[in-house]
Design a protein around this motif. Structure first.
Motif, PDB file in Angstrom:
ATOM      1  N   THR A   1      42.086  46.861  40.060  1.00 57.75           N
ATOM      2  CA  THR A   1      42.475  47.895  41.016  1.00 57.75           C
ATOM      3  C   THR A   1      41.419  48.009  42.108  1.00 57.75           C
ATOM      4  OG1 THR A   1      43.644  49.136  39.308  1.00 57.75           O
ATOM      5  CG2 THR A   1      43.042  50.334  41.305  1.00 57.75           C
ATOM      6  N   TYR A   2      41.844  47.820  43.333  1.00 61.78           N
ATOM      7  CA  TYR A   2      40.935  47.925  44.467  1.00 61.78           C
ATOM      8  C   TYR A   2      40.974  49.357  45.015  1.00 61.78           C
ATOM      9  CZ  TYR A   2      38.451  46.598  48.695  1.00 61.78           C
ATOM     10  OH  TYR A   2      37.519  46.499  49.689  1.00 61.78           O
ATOM     11  N   PRO A   3      39.799  49.938  45.384  1.00 64.13           N
ATOM     12  CA  PRO A   3      38.487  49.317  45.543  1.00 64.13           C
ATOM     13  C   PRO A   3      37.558  49.437  44.337  1.00 64.13           C
ATOM     14  CG  PRO A   3      38.467  51.465  46.587  1.00 64.13           C
ATOM     15  CD  PRO A   3      39.851  51.285  46.020  1.00 64.13           C
ATOM     16  N   ALA A   4      38.101  49.746  43.164  1.00 61.75           N
ATOM     17  CA  ALA A   4      37.257  49.900  41.978  1.00 61.75           C
ATOM     18  C   ALA A   4      36.964  48.550  41.333  1.00 61.75           C
ATOM     19  CB  ALA A   4      37.941  50.828  40.977  1.00 61.75           C
ATOM     20  N   THR A   5      36.637  47.564  42.156  1.00 63.55           N
ATOM     21  CA  THR A   5      36.344  46.227  41.652  1.00 63.55           C
ATOM     22  C   THR A   5      35.528  45.488  42.707  1.00 63.55           C
ATOM     23  OG1 THR A   5      37.339  44.230  40.699  1.00 63.55           O
ATOM     24  CG2 THR A   5      38.449  45.189  42.602  1.00 63.55           C
ATOM     25  N   THR A   6      35.151  44.265  42.417  1.00 62.57           N
ATOM     26  CA  THR A   6      34.350  43.473  43.347  1.00 62.57           C
ATOM     27  C   THR A   6      35.103  42.201  43.721  1.00 62.57           C
ATOM     28  OG1 THR A   6      33.260  42.203  41.589  1.00 62.57           O
ATOM     29  CG2 THR A   6      32.245  44.310  42.240  1.00 62.57           C
ATOM     30  N   PHE A   7      34.670  41.563  44.804  1.00 66.59           N
ATOM     31  CA  PHE A   7      35.304  40.312  45.208  1.00 66.59           C
ATOM     32  C   PHE A   7      35.219  39.252  44.111  1.00 66.59           C
ATOM     33  CE2 PHE A   7      37.157  39.804  49.358  1.00 66.59           C
ATOM     34  CZ  PHE A   7      36.835  40.983  50.009  1.00 66.59           C
ATOM     35  N   PRO A   8      34.066  39.053  43.479  1.00 69.64           N
ATOM     36  CA  PRO A   8      34.024  38.051  42.403  1.00 69.64           C
ATOM     37  C   PRO A   8      35.004  38.347  41.278  1.00 69.64           C
ATOM     38  CG  PRO A   8      31.803  38.589  43.111  1.00 69.64           C
ATOM     39  CD  PRO A   8      32.711  39.562  43.796  1.00 69.64           C
ATOM     40  N   ASP A   9      35.157  39.629  40.929  1.00 66.45           N
ATOM     41  CA  ASP A   9      36.101  39.981  39.867  1.00 66.45           C
ATOM     42  C   ASP A   9      37.544  39.735  40.301  1.00 66.45           C
ATOM     43  OD1 ASP A   9      34.108  40.691  38.115  1.00 66.45           O
ATOM     44  OD2 ASP A   9      34.144  42.815  38.649  1.00 66.45           O
ATOM     45  N   ILE A  10      37.834  40.013  41.571  1.00 62.88           N
ATOM     46  CA  ILE A  10      39.181  39.751  42.082  1.00 62.88           C
ATOM     47  C   ILE A  10      39.482  38.255  42.024  1.00 62.88           C
ATOM     48  CG2 ILE A  10      40.631  39.795  44.150  1.00 62.88           C
ATOM     49  CD1 ILE A  10      39.141  42.380  44.949  1.00 62.88           C
ATOM     50  N   VAL A  11      38.544  37.457  42.522  1.00 60.31           N
ATOM     51  CA  VAL A  11      38.740  36.001  42.541  1.00 60.31           C
ATOM     52  C   VAL A  11      38.933  35.465  41.125  1.00 60.31           C
ATOM     53  CG1 VAL A  11      37.608  33.801  43.035  1.00 60.31           C
ATOM     54  CG2 VAL A  11      37.525  35.658  44.714  1.00 60.31           C
ATOM     55  N   ALA A  12      38.125  35.964  40.198  1.00 60.61           N
ATOM     56  CA  ALA A  12      38.224  35.486  38.816  1.00 60.61           C
ATOM     57  C   ALA A  12      39.553  35.858  38.173  1.00 60.61           C
ATOM     58  CB  ALA A  12      37.066  36.052  37.998  1.00 60.61           C
ATOM     59  N   ALA A  13      40.124  36.988  38.599  1.00 63.60           N
ATOM     60  CA  ALA A  13      41.354  37.475  37.968  1.00 63.60           C
ATOM     61  C   ALA A  13      42.621  36.896  38.583  1.00 63.60           C
ATOM     62  CB  ALA A  13      41.407  38.998  38.052  1.00 63.60           C
ATOM     63  N   LEU A  14      42.528  36.356  39.795  1.00 62.05           N
ATOM     64  CA  LEU A  14      43.735  35.876  40.465  1.00 62.05           C
ATOM     65  C   LEU A  14      44.237  34.584  39.818  1.00 62.05           C
ATOM     66  CD1 LEU A  14      42.906  36.532  44.232  1.00 62.05           C
ATOM     67  CD2 LEU A  14      44.599  37.708  42.816  1.00 62.05           C
ATOM     68  N   PRO A  15      45.499  34.553  39.414  1.00 64.68           N
ATOM     69  CA  PRO A  15      46.049  33.325  38.821  1.00 64.68           C
ATOM     70  C   PRO A  15      46.259  32.260  39.890  1.00 64.68           C
ATOM     71  CG  PRO A  15      47.768  34.967  39.078  1.00 64.68           C
ATOM     72  CD  PRO A  15      46.486  35.640  39.463  1.00 64.68           C
ATOM     73  N   SER A  16      46.352  31.033  39.462  1.00 65.78           N
ATOM     74  CA  SER A  16      46.666  29.945  40.386  1.00 65.78           C
ATOM     75  C   SER A  16      48.169  29.942  40.660  1.00 65.78           C
ATOM     76  CB  SER A  16      46.253  28.606  39.778  1.00 65.78           C
ATOM     77  OG  SER A  16      47.107  28.290  38.682  1.00 65.78           O
ATOM     78  N   PRO A  17      48.606  29.264  41.709  1.00 67.98           N
ATOM     79  CA  PRO A  17      50.055  29.153  41.947  1.00 67.98           C
ATOM     80  C   PRO A  17      50.802  28.561  40.756  1.00 67.98           C
ATOM     81  CG  PRO A  17      48.857  28.511  43.913  1.00 67.98           C
ATOM     82  CD  PRO A  17      47.834  28.702  42.834  1.00 67.98           C
ATOM     83  N   ASP A  18      50.236  27.538  40.121  1.00 64.09           N
ATOM     84  CA  ASP A  18      50.910  26.928  38.972  1.00 64.09           C
ATOM     85  C   ASP A  18      51.040  27.909  37.809  1.00 64.09           C
ATOM     86  OD1 ASP A  18      51.630  24.486  39.940  1.00 64.09           O
ATOM     87  OD2 ASP A  18      49.831  23.444  39.236  1.00 64.09           O
ATOM     88  N   GLU A  19      50.012  28.714  37.582  1.00 62.36           N
ATOM     89  CA  GLU A  19      50.083  29.705  36.506  1.00 62.36           C
ATOM     90  C   GLU A  19      51.186  30.726  36.771  1.00 62.36           C
ATOM     91  OE1 GLU A  19      45.437  29.773  34.959  1.00 62.36           O
ATOM     92  OE2 GLU A  19      46.020  30.962  36.719  1.00 62.36           O
ATOM     93  N   LEU A  20      51.340  31.120  38.027  1.00 63.60           N
ATOM     94  CA  LEU A  20      52.412  32.064  38.359  1.00 63.60           C
ATOM     95  C   LEU A  20      53.786  31.415  38.214  1.00 63.60           C
ATOM     96  CD1 LEU A  20      51.045  34.011  41.473  1.00 63.60           C
ATOM     97  CD2 LEU A  20      51.410  34.877  39.164  1.00 63.60           C
ATOM     98  N   ARG A  21      53.891  30.167  38.618  1.00 64.45           N
ATOM     99  CA  ARG A  21      55.184  29.480  38.485  1.00 64.45           C
ATOM    100  C   ARG A  21      55.587  29.367  37.020  1.00 64.45           C
ATOM    101  NH1 ARG A  21      52.521  25.556  42.241  1.00 64.45           N
ATOM    102  NH2 ARG A  21      53.061  26.218  44.367  1.00 64.45           N
ATOM    103  N   GLN A  22      54.619  29.053  36.174  1.00 65.29           N
ATOM    104  CA  GLN A  22      54.922  28.936  34.742  1.00 65.29           C
ATOM    105  C   GLN A  22      55.273  30.296  34.149  1.00 65.29           C
ATOM    106  OE1 GLN A  22      51.558  27.008  32.905  1.00 65.29           O
ATOM    107  NE2 GLN A  22      51.674  25.227  34.273  1.00 65.29           N
TER     108      GLN A  22
END
Length: 375
Positions: free
Chosen positions: A350-371
């Motif tokens: 939940t933004y802004p209660a997080t950091t950019f590194p945490d956001i990047v680490a949590a974002l799935p890849s396109p392939d993960e979302l497709r699956q």
């Protein structure tokens, strides 16, 4: 009767409760109340006001310290005109090569406006070069200095409190912090009148108190008293915000991905954009853009119109390093990713209660979302 240990325990509990009550009494949602309390209570313009000729424009007496490189050309006029409109009459523009310096100096600026080019070391990333800039090269050119990038637009939300008057309210403060209101833009031809709070901001300081640029978000200034804290007045509750257009267009984000020299978590794959897109993947910066573009916009703020962007220049810059088919594919993959990410965005940090590194680490890849969604 209580024994000594019991008495000591009771006293300690009372001390902690009193401390916590005092702490709670200083909190108001915008920073400690003490940081918002003025010892003068009102700002009175001096009789010999040197800025009287400028009226009381919101940013009269303020210079902007910023950075420029060639990919800012489509957006430079928008940035310059915004700050000129609210009273800025001097820009301190940091560059790292001769070509960028020539572009800055050749621009057709509104009058009056003074441009001073500052040369940063070309062998360093821009943020490191800025930290090494000697403040004596700009410290005496204006009473106040704002540190802002070309995608950040300071906005006054009230008409009765200029920057100069605000510093008169807080004569003991050397620096103020202006909070981000995030406003990512995908299409500059569509107005974006709303944004949301960011978790960072930028500083504005008394120029003669600046000892260095400490980071992209703070000047180094002296403490209020030797060994004391360096107080920084939070400016949101005083009616000032910094609109941060995290992207000024989808193409803007692509240009930054292709050309950035900053070293941060968003740019670790900056040389892989073509190979990633052709394989159906997205570079990190575009994943982050999708995440921010899906955030709820709950703040009504006066966001500058981006219709003044030089779209032809933007297209020329992009076509010089990315083919039409790759550009079209990048947009298709991005739109698919954004659509699928929207289905699970509430499971992400939940933004802004997080950091950019945490956001990047949590974002799935396109392939993960497709699956995940059988897309």
């Amino acid at each position: 009767m209580f024994g000594r240990r019991q008495l000591d325990a009771c006293r300690e509990e009372a001390r902690v409760q009193n401390r916590d009550l005092k702490l709670l009494n200083t909190i108001n949602g915008f920073g400690a109340k003490g940081l918002l309390r003025s010892i003068s209570h009102r700002a009175m313009p001096p009789v010999d006001d040197r800025l009287h000729g400028e009226g009381d424009a919101p940013m009269a007496g303020v210079q902007v310290l910023t950075r420029y490189c060639g990919i800012e050309a489509p957006y430079w006029g928008l940035f310059v005109n915004h700050y000129h409109r609210i009273g800025v009459r001097r820009l301190q523009v940091c560059v790292q090569n001769d070509r960028d310096a020539e572009e800055v100096e050749a621009w057709d600026y509104p009058e009056p406006m003074t441009i001073q080019v500052q040369r940063l070391r070309s062998d360093l990333p821009p943020d490191e070069g800025l930290r090494e800039l000697d403040p004596s090269s700009y410290r005496h050119d204006a009473p106040f200095t704002l540190l802002a990038d070309c995608d950040e637009y300071l906005q006054p939300l009230r008409s009765d409190l200029s920057i100069r008057r605000l510093f008169e309210l807080f004569p003991e403060r050397a620096q103020c912090s202006i909070p981000w209101v995030m406003c990512p833009v995908l299409n500059p031809l569509q107005e974006q009148p709303r944004g949301f709070w960011g978790n960072h901001g930028k500083p504005i300081a008394r120029s003669d108190q600046i000892e260095a640029v400490a980071s992209d978000h703070h000047f180094q200034v002296p403490p209020v008293k030797p060994g004391g804290r360096i107080l920084s007045t939070p400016m949101a509750s005083m009616g000032w915000v910094l609109v941060h257009c995290l992207s000024r267009s989808f193409e803007d984000t692509l240009l930054r991905q292709l050309h950035t020299r900053f070293t941060c978590v968003k740019n670790t794959d900056r040389g892989e954009i073509v190979s990633r897109v052709r394989s159906g993947d997205l570079p990190i910066r575009l994943r982050v853009l999708a995440y921010f573009s899906l955030q709820e916009r709950y703040l009504d703020v006066p966001v500058p119109s981006l219709r003044a962007i030089d779209l032809a220049a933007q297209t020329r810059l992009l076509q010089s390093c990315l083919g039409e088919s790759d550009l079209r594919l990048a947009r298709e993959v991005f739109e698919e990713y954004r659509r699928l990410l929207g289905r699970c965005v509430r499971r992400l940090p939940t933004y802004p209660a997080t950091t950019f590194p945490d956001i990047v680490a949590a974002l799935p890849s396109p392939d993960e979302l497709r699956q995940l969604y059988d897309a």
